[in-house]
Enzyme design. Sequence first.
Site, PDB file in Angstrom:
ATOM      1  N   CYS A 186       0.831  -1.206   0.000  1.00 49.22           N
ATOM      2  CA  CYS A 186       0.000   0.000   0.000  1.00 49.22           C
ATOM      3  C   CYS A 186       0.866   1.256   0.000  1.00 49.22           C
ATOM      4  CB  CYS A 186      -0.925   0.006   1.221  1.00 49.22           C
ATOM      5  SG  CYS A 186      -2.003   1.448   1.295  1.00 49.22           S
ATOM      6  N   CYS A 219      -0.546   4.269   1.927  1.00 50.35           N
ATOM      7  CA  CYS A 219      -0.441   4.141   3.393  1.00 50.35           C
ATOM      8  C   CYS A 219       1.000   4.375   3.858  1.00 50.35           C
ATOM      9  CB  CYS A 219      -0.827   2.735   3.857  1.00 50.35           C
ATOM     10  SG  CYS A 219      -2.438   2.178   3.347  1.00 50.35           S
ATOM     11  N   ASP A 220       1.935   3.733   3.179  1.00 52.52           N
ATOM     12  CA  ASP A 220       3.287   3.587   3.725  1.00 52.52           C
ATOM     13  C   ASP A 220       4.353   4.396   2.995  1.00 52.52           C
ATOM     14  OD1 ASP A 220       2.033   1.718   5.332  1.00 52.52           O
ATOM     15  OD2 ASP A 220       2.608   0.023   4.079  1.00 52.52           O
TER      16      ASP A 220
END
Lengths: 220, 321
Positions: free
Chosen positions: B149, B152-153
Amino acid sequence: MALLKEKDKAFIRDKFEKELENPVKVVVFLSKDEKLCHYCNLTKEILDEVAHLSGGKVLVEVHDFDNEKELAASYHVERVPGFVLIDSKGKDNGILFSGAPLGHEFATLLEELVLVSANGNPPLKASTIEKLQQVDKPVKIQVFVTPSCPYCPGAVIMGHYFAMVNPLIQSEMVEATEFEELSRRFQVSSVPKIVINEGKAEFVGALPEEQYLGYVLQGM
Amino acid sequence: MVFFDTGDAFKAPPSLDTSYDMIIIGGGAAGLTAALYAARGSLKVLVVEKAVEGGQMVLTQEVENYPGFLHISGDELADKMREHATHFGATIANAEVLDVQLSSEHKRVVLDTGQTVESKVLVIATGAGHRHLNVPGEREFEGRGVSYCAICDGTFFRDKDVAVIGGGNSAIDEGLYLAKLAKSVKVVHRRNSLRAEKILAQRAFQNPKMDFVWNSVVKQIKGSEQVSSLLLENTQTHETSELSVDGVFIYIGIVPHTQLFRNFLQTDESGFIVTQCGTLETSVPGVFAAGDVVQKELRQIVNAAADGALAATMAIRKYFE
């Protein structure tokens, strides 16, 4: 300058009108040192806007982290910006936010204000509540997030649900990008990352209730 | 970018009835559109979504090919679809489905909240998840440099060197996103050309931070505490080499979320659900499938939505008129 768009303000006003029951107090700790706390002003601003949209139901109480360390410690606030949600009976629910409630975590804040305003129990299974009630030692759940992570609110809210059940349980949302040192300490490079009792157990991902609970109990 | 999401946090479950006309499992583009069509068609509809409404769409930073929107974030489009479905009366519950039981009259769905709900018609719109490389180090370093992701990261790899594995739309889209944050992005692909849409491929080729390692597959992900390198093998020469990276984002395809259904529905060898062309009804009467979970050639938001419309409409015609 207002942070929220008009459309969002209308949505929140309407949501609060329908869903907020009792007043909720947001006790927020900030630092005057902007170099140490880039996000303090932003946090204050967004909380004020939320309070303004609540028709007086959400109250924001601001404290100075640098000069009120004892009070901060009594709420388990260790970093700034940090805030907790206190219900109308004065109950500290163990719901802690470290960092500005940005992005998807803003939705977390809205949901939890509504939840705390009901002065009730979190929507967990009876078996989960029973196991959490049996916890007899302090438990610290830290949920590392980024504002752009769509799966993170689920993990934050689950931790906060757990904290509501037992005063020995504290659950902290940690905005990972604002607290780099802490994130490095727990080697956070994917979110949501959940750390129980300083690393006695940890996992990545918004796990369902039972698995999440399993890690929490394992980390005691 | 600072933004304030007002809507898609995990919500306390609404009080559910025990019986619905239609239960839709999965709240992505297909499920939400099926809900919109069914609710507008006066059915009593429940959507069960285990994570976040919008499904895979919410991981897409920018959607540029959903008609009517030149640019819209996947998240915003998901919000609109959810609002649209609930506006016409569909109920959305955040819960995981543990079991599905079928009888000729009713489809029963057992939820992890302890509730069991049933309906006359079931729509499976569970979508798909990321495929794993299944190489040594992948599991071990998940959350420590291995990610699926970027949105997200990505922020943890600011000014670092990362690799993206894959050559399709997702890989290139995420690579372009990562290039805004990382110092360098190496795209490792097993073929010598990209499968991604031309417009995305061109942007990637023009991006000074992006580089390509062709004809190569990952044999191992290495590191001590965090990922430090990838062991690659050239598919032509079979020579191996090591690529130093701080993080690796894996986009090598998808696996359908059909584990719950495989023992009673016809699926293909990859697990995608086989449906009747033109109706999207599955091999079991009264059970429809829509979106990425269906065996088909193209998986986009627009045809997931179209699937939802078709499945709901055909279900209404066959079972409710």
